[in-house]
Design an enzyme around this catalytic site. Structure first.
Site, mmCIF file in Angstrom:
data_model
loop_
_atom_site.group_PDB
_atom_site.id
_atom_site.type_symbol
_atom_site.label_atom_id
_atom_site.label_comp_id
_atom_site.label_asym_id
_atom_site.label_seq_id
_atom_site.Cartn_x
_atom_site.Cartn_y
_atom_site.Cartn_z
ATOM 1 N N LYS A 1 0.827 -1.212 0.000
ATOM 2 C CA LYS A 1 0.000 0.000 0.000
ATOM 3 C C LYS A 1 0.860 1.261 0.000
ATOM 4 C CE LYS A 1 -4.364 -1.718 1.719
ATOM 5 N NZ LYS A 1 -5.477 -1.558 2.646
ATOM 6 N N LYS B 1 -7.097 -12.087 -10.541
ATOM 7 C CA LYS B 1 -8.380 -12.317 -9.879
ATOM 8 C C LYS B 1 -9.334 -11.141 -10.102
ATOM 9 C CE LYS B 1 -9.708 -13.562 -5.256
ATOM 10 N NZ LYS B 1 -9.293 -13.542 -3.880
ATOM 11 N N LYS C 1 -12.568 -5.778 -6.697
ATOM 12 C CA LYS C 1 -13.324 -4.511 -6.649
ATOM 13 C C LYS C 1 -12.420 -3.311 -6.902
ATOM 14 C CE LYS C 1 -13.242 -4.370 -1.566
ATOM 15 N NZ LYS C 1 -14.002 -4.275 -0.345
#
Length: 334
Positions: A114, A196, A199
């Protein structure tokens, strides 16, 4: 009668739920209430480690709650709540910050990932949020925590922090076991079968969302990546035909058919017939979920009653743990 074992899970309302999250996980959650006392929360406090649009965060939090209910999580049988409504999460989070070592937090791979993606906002919360996650879990003294591969490291840290605290102060926290959930279908991106469905996918054509309009879902399936081979037949071969294999996996998950049955059904027919058929099957699977979620979202009083009741129950359980912790560390009783 034996008390049910406790299970807990939280998902950040940082994006819209996808077909992948439904078929891979949420579809199976409803049945857990038979066996476990389940707590599901919208992890809105975790979401703000990355800058959010406040109105969008509020909207997504309520939409996620409505979608959970529409997917079969009955609020009468599951405790559904919003993390920021239960103040004990932040309070225990601070205490556990003081029992989580700097070196442990430095090793978290998600912090590294992140930080690389948000170079202009590497804040303290991004570094210490595993301590808040440990608090989320330990407050409810759960027996099990469902973990995906990406959260395994955080669950191990939670166990380490709980054991460290117990070693100093006695038996305060139950040490939760990782629960490897019954895995549904592993759904890949429609535009890149090697990754994958997510979202947070940057390519809007790669993911199908639970609240998406039927015509948009159909369009995405018609454009879905198949394969460049010349035979263009519907055959399950993940190594050589990953795009077709992904579409077959989706079709199998929503229709209950086996791969052999699907191969027979589309024998002699090309992708031009197969892709719209998968799209149509997905549209019909998601239609009742979307319609029910839209109905729930219009009933603001009902939705509020669900998250208020959930927060009240969660708060009662969490307060018992927090009171014990505060006493152990030497705080004067309120």
């Amino acid at each position: 009668m034996d008390e049910k074992k406790v299970m807990l899970s939280g998902i950040q309302p940082s994006g819209d739920l996808t077909l992948g999250s439904y078929l891979g996980a949420i579809k199976n959650w409803g049945a857990r209430a038979e066996e476990f006392d389940c707590y599901y929360f919208m992890a809105d406090m975790h979401s703000i480690t990355v800058r959010q649009d406040p109105a969008a965060l509020r909207r997504r939090t309520l939409e996620q709650l409505a979608q959970y209910i529409a997917c079969g999580l009955d609020p009468e049988r599951n405790t559904l709540f919003i993390q920021s409504h239960v103040h004990q999460h932040a309070e225990l989070g601070w205490v556990l910050n003081c029992y989580t070592m700097f070196g442990e937090l430095s090793r978290m791979t998600q912090f590294k990932d992140k930080s690389a993606k948000n170079k202009d906002n590497i804040n303290g919360g991004l570094f210490t949020y595993p301590a808040l996650m440990a608090a989320d879990i330990l407050l409810y003294q759960p027996d099990y925590v469902p973990v995906g591969e990406d959260q395994k490291q955080h669950c191990e840290l939670t166990r380490d922090v709980a054991q460290r605290f117990n070693h100093i102060y006695g038996d305060v926290f139950k040490i939760p076991e990782p629960y490897i959930p019954k895995v549904g279908a592993r759904i890949m991106s429609l535009s890149d079968p090697a990754s994958k469905m997510s979202k947070s996918d940057k390519d809007p054509n790669g993911s199908v969302y639970l609240m998406e309009k039927p015509e948009d879902i159909q369009r995405k399936f018609k454009r879905a990546v198949t394969d460049s081979d010349t035979e263009r037949c519907v055959r399950y071969d993940p190594a050589n035909k990953p795009g077709v294999a992904n579409l077959m996996t989706i079709y199998a998950a929503v229709t209950g058919r086996t791969m052999e049955e699907i191969e027979r059904e589309f024998d002699g027919q090309g992708y031009g017939v197969f892709k719209p058929a998968v799209g149509e099957a997905v549209v019909e699977t998601l239609r009742p979920i979307r319609e029910e979620a839209q109905r729930i979202l219009k009933d603001k009083a009902y939705l509020e009653s669900v998250y208020r009741a959930g927060a009240e129950k969660a708060s009662r359980v969490a307060e018992r743990t927090l009171r014990k912790v505060y006493k152990k560390v030497g705080f004067v009783a309120r």
